[in-house]
Design a protein around this motif. Structure first.
Motif, PDB file in Angstrom:
ATOM      1  N   LYS A  50      51.664  29.083  37.966  1.00  0.00           N
ATOM      2  CA  LYS A  50      51.449  29.172  39.416  1.00  0.00           C
ATOM      3  C   LYS A  50      50.389  30.224  39.788  1.00  0.00           C
ATOM      4  O   LYS A  50      50.024  30.365  40.962  1.00  0.00           O
ATOM      5  CB  LYS A  50      52.762  29.531  40.108  1.00  0.00           C
ATOM      6  N   CYS A  51      49.908  30.955  38.779  1.00  0.00           N
ATOM      7  CA  CYS A  51      48.982  32.061  39.065  1.00  0.00           C
ATOM      8  C   CYS A  51      47.661  31.523  39.612  1.00  0.00           C
ATOM      9  O   CYS A  51      47.085  30.571  39.048  1.00  0.00           O
ATOM     10  CB  CYS A  51      48.695  32.848  37.779  1.00  0.00           C
ATOM     11  N   ILE A  52      47.191  32.137  40.715  1.00  0.00           N
ATOM     12  CA  ILE A  52      45.932  31.652  41.318  1.00  0.00           C
ATOM     13  C   ILE A  52      44.779  32.608  41.004  1.00  0.00           C
ATOM     14  O   ILE A  52      43.675  32.483  41.522  1.00  0.00           O
ATOM     15  CB  ILE A  52      46.089  31.495  42.857  1.00  0.00           C
ATOM     16  N   GLY A  53      45.055  33.627  40.186  1.00  0.00           N
ATOM     17  CA  GLY A  53      43.980  34.528  39.745  1.00  0.00           C
ATOM     18  C   GLY A  53      43.391  35.351  40.862  1.00  0.00           C
ATOM     19  O   GLY A  53      42.197  35.699  40.850  1.00  0.00           O
ATOM     20  N   CYS A  54      44.223  35.728  41.859  1.00  0.00           N
ATOM     21  CA  CYS A  54      43.652  36.451  43.023  1.00  0.00           C
ATOM     22  C   CYS A  54      43.502  37.944  42.740  1.00  0.00           C
ATOM     23  O   CYS A  54      42.843  38.671  43.467  1.00  0.00           O
ATOM     24  CB  CYS A  54      44.552  36.257  44.228  1.00  0.00           C
ATOM     25  N   ALA A  55      44.219  38.456  41.714  1.00  0.00           N
ATOM     26  CA  ALA A  55      44.104  39.860  41.299  1.00  0.00           C
ATOM     27  C   ALA A  55      44.761  40.844  42.265  1.00  0.00           C
ATOM     28  O   ALA A  55      44.577  42.062  42.135  1.00  0.00           O
ATOM     29  CB  ALA A  55      42.637  40.246  41.083  1.00  0.00           C
TER      30      ALA A  55
ATOM     31  N   VAL B   3      37.092  36.876  32.849  1.00  0.00           N
ATOM     32  CA  VAL B   3      37.898  38.032  33.286  1.00  0.00           C
ATOM     33  C   VAL B   3      37.402  38.452  34.660  1.00  0.00           C
ATOM     34  O   VAL B   3      36.200  38.709  34.851  1.00  0.00           O
ATOM     35  CB  VAL B   3      37.752  39.212  32.290  1.00  0.00           C
ATOM     36  N   VAL B   4      38.313  38.464  35.614  1.00  0.00           N
ATOM     37  CA  VAL B   4      37.875  38.850  36.958  1.00  0.00           C
ATOM     38  C   VAL B   4      38.347  40.243  37.314  1.00  0.00           C
ATOM     39  O   VAL B   4      37.925  40.851  38.298  1.00  0.00           O
ATOM     40  CB  VAL B   4      38.386  37.853  38.029  1.00  0.00           C
ATOM     41  N   PHE B   5      39.276  40.757  36.510  1.00  0.00           N
ATOM     42  CA  PHE B   5      39.745  42.118  36.804  1.00  0.00           C
ATOM     43  C   PHE B   5      40.195  42.774  35.523  1.00  0.00           C
ATOM     44  O   PHE B   5      41.057  42.233  34.825  1.00  0.00           O
ATOM     45  CB  PHE B   5      40.928  42.083  37.783  1.00  0.00           C
TER      46      PHE B   5
END
Lengths: 71, 248, 354
Positions: A50-55, B3-5
């Protein structure tokens, strides 16, 4: 299909839980089934799909525990 | 997969000593990220104060100088005058800046010293165990205000950003908070603008960051974020008080 | 090099700039004001920086920053201002940084007065800050000596990575004397400053200037390391002058301008058949204990003459170590001893003119 993936450097986590307040899809939680080297329950994600990679979680973490990838 | 973070190279590998959930850690990371993104880490000298962030010299991945309590702005002045082309910043708490170090912070603003100050306001003395600070709110309990601070006894909490914004040499003054991801993004933007103000030699720049102290507020880290939003932000309104070129 | 007539405070500034000092952070306080004033005029001419701080506390912390950044840096003040700088000075010593601090001493305690005095002796030799640290302390008796010592002060500060203090009383600061700026070879092989905060440029690990050590074992090791430095200073940096010590029946100990007054008294006493010697410490710390080996065994006693109520007299007792009785004569509050006053005291001790 998950749009993102998060990994936790578990032994650095201090179990503060701030990351759990930031996840828009509410999948970040504390892994109460184990403790890390410091004796804390580390943060984790069970439903990675479910992770949307929003950080957001990584943004909230005071100890740079979380690395975020996006597909 | 990209990798975004990930952890910024602006911080060292050393794990911080901060209490679980203390938002000093977030502010450290934002400063590290900004210095990395401005590509000035090799040109930067930071000055750490006395307070919870007294060990910051082990965390920032650049040359560091440990000041005495309240004197970081003076130490930074000495460094900047010797290396006018370098980036110099102080990282200070409210006990350090708003109490013992008020003369120093007023005068780096007054001189328009081209340094940047990251001012962490958590309305209490953390390292020494929870004493009242000039920024402690009315009614807020502290080990030296056991029944809660009263204005009659020790005055109203000090609004530093508003005070410094009256000084012409203060080219950039902004107050931000790190209680939510959205506010954290704004904090990073403000820190970047502050360092850019220094690099553009416009004058003194300061970012006041409202921050939590779960241990000495006597709350969980998550409740602390809420307490900050419900109590600190109303008394210490967020926003910009001064930008370069603006005449207030 | 031609002689030039200069006021003490300005001569200090000129000598410091000649010694390579490029940064001066100060604050107004009588009787040393001409020094910051001079620096505000002259520093820009040599590409240096003069900055007037908002207080002596800030000034010494600017010095602390500049020294950590690798610069030759200096500050000056007078007694109450030096008292305000004590915390900064112990930080500079603890962090092992070089700098020169000029103290033009005035009458105390408290606000005191603005006339000459030597009542900061204990503060400058024992340290007014916290912890076991020492300053190398020079006390010139005239402007020429002060000018000559300035180069050495900066070199010794860099060599030992320690603050050095130049102590003058109000007279040294205010009087004018002909002086000559002489080229003096440096006594020291000066190390580089790779420890300074200059920016890593991505080429090295970060440098950290710091005096904090929460681990007691580490802090003790640091103290032992500092003590070794102070022992080296004791071995190599003592300076004094001995005058007319041959079969002296009494030996006076005096420094700075007071020693010049004592010298006149000694000359007059000699004419009256009383032979008095003088030990003049040039370094107040390390105190010249070895000089006392020059005192004749049968000497009637030692007399410490100071512009204070008696502070160096304790070091004279320590150095005498019971070999001779130790006496004191002094004027305080800015009153200056006269040759006659000194002679009277000497006669009282040795039993009148022969």
């Amino acid at each position: 299909m998950a749009k993102g993936k998060v990994t936790f450097n578990e032994d650095i986590c201090k179990g503060c839980g701030l990351c759990t307040t930031a996840c828009p899809v509410k999948i970040v939680t504390m892994d109460t089934s184990k403790i890390n080297i410091k004796g804390f329950h580390p943060a984790t994600v069970f439903e990675m799909d479910k992770c949307i990679g929003c950080a957001n979680c990584a943004m909230m973490c005071p100890d740079s525990v979380i690395t975020v990838e996006r597909f | 997969m990209s990798v975004v973070f990930k952890k910024t190279s602006g911080l060292t590998e050393k794990e911080t000593h901060y209490c679980p959930g203390c938002t000093h850690g977030i502010i450290h990371r934002l400063v590290g990220e900004v210095l990395e993104e401005l590509d000035v880490l090799g040109e930067t000298i930071g000055v750490a104060p006395v307070g919870c962030s007294v060990l910051a010299y082990d965390y920032f991945n650049c040359d560091m100088h440990e000041a005495s309590h309240g004197r970081a702005p003076a130490v930074a002045t000495g460094i900047k005058r010797v290396h006018p082309d370098k980036v110099v910043f102080t990282y200070q708490g409210d006990g350090d800046l708003a109490s013992i170090g008020t003369a120093e912070i007023v005068h780096v603003a007054h001189r328009g010293e081209k340094i940047t100050t990251i001012f962490v306001n958590n309305a209490i003395y953390g390292m020494t165990g929870g004493q009242m600070a000039p920024t402690t709110l009315i009614g807020q309990r502290a080990t030296t205000a056991p029944l809660g601070r009263t204005a009659e006894h020790s005055g109203m909490p000090l609004r530093v950003s508003e005070m410094l914004a009256t000084i012409d040499g203060a080219a950039y003054v902004e107050r931000v908070s790190v209680d939510t991801p959205a506010n954290i993004r704004k904090t990073k933007k403000a820190i970047k603008e502050a360092f850019q103000c220094q690099i553009d030699r416009k004058g003194f720049s300061i970012v006041e960051v409202l921050s939590t102290c779960p241990t000495n507020w006597g709350m969980t880290p998550i409740d602390s974020l809420k307490w900050l939003a419900d109590n600190l932000i109303p008394y210490y309104p967020l926003g910009n008080f001064r930008r370069p070129g603006e005449v207030k | 090099m031609a002689k030039v007539l200069m006021k003490g405070n300005e001569a200090i500034g000129a000598a410091a700039i000649r010694a390579g000092c490029k940064y001066f952070f100060g604050y107004p306080i009588t009787p040393q004001n001409e020094l910051p004033e001079y620096m505000s005029k002259e520093m820009p001419k040599v590409g240096g920086v003069f900055l007037q701080a908002e207080s002596e506390v800030s000034a010494i912390n600017m010095v602390y920053g500049a020294a950590g950044a690798g610069a030759r840096v200096m500050t000056s003040s007078s007694s109450p201002g030096i008292a305000l700088k004590q915390e900064g000075i112990t930080y500079i010593a603890g962090a092992e940084l070089p700098c020169v601090i000029v103290n033009i001493v005035r009458g105390g305690p408290g606000l005191g007065g603005i006339q000459p005095a030597q009542s900061d002796y204990n503060q400058v030799t024992r340290g007014g800050g916290n912890g076991d640290y020492k300053l190398l302390v020079y006390a010139p008796a005239n402007l020429q000596e002060m000018v000559d010592l300035m180069q050495e002060a900066f070199d010794a500060a860099d060599y030992y990575r320690n603050p050095v203090m130049m102590v003058g009383d109000g007279m040294i600061g205010q009087m004018m004397e002909p002086i000559e700026f002489r080229e003096m070879p440096s006594r020291f092989e000066l190390p580089g400053k790779e420890w300074a905060t200059t920016g890593t440029k991505g080429l090295r690990k970060p440098n950290i200037i710091n005096s904090l050590a929460l681990d007691p074992a580490e802090l003790e090791r640091h103290n032992i390391h500092l003590q070794a430095k102070y022992d080296a200073m004791k071995a190599d940096e003592v300076k004094y002058e001995a005058y007319n010590m041959e079969n002296a029946e009494l030996v006076i100990v005096a420094y700075g301008t007071t020693s010049r007054i004592v010298r006149n008294a000694i000359i007059d006493l000699k004419e009256q058949g009383i032979n008095v010697g003088l030990i003049r410490p040039i370094t107040l710390w390390p105190f010249p204990e070895k000089a006392f080996d020059l005192v004749p065994k049968d000497c009637k006693g030692l007399l410490s003459v100071e512009m204070s109520m008696g502070q160096m007299v304790d070091d004279v007792k320590i150095a005498s170590n019971g070999r001779w009785p130790v006496h004191f004569y002094g004027r305080a509050g800015g009153m200056i001893p006269t040759p006659e006053g000194v002679m009277e005291k000497v006669k009282a001790l040795v039993g009148g003119a022969k």
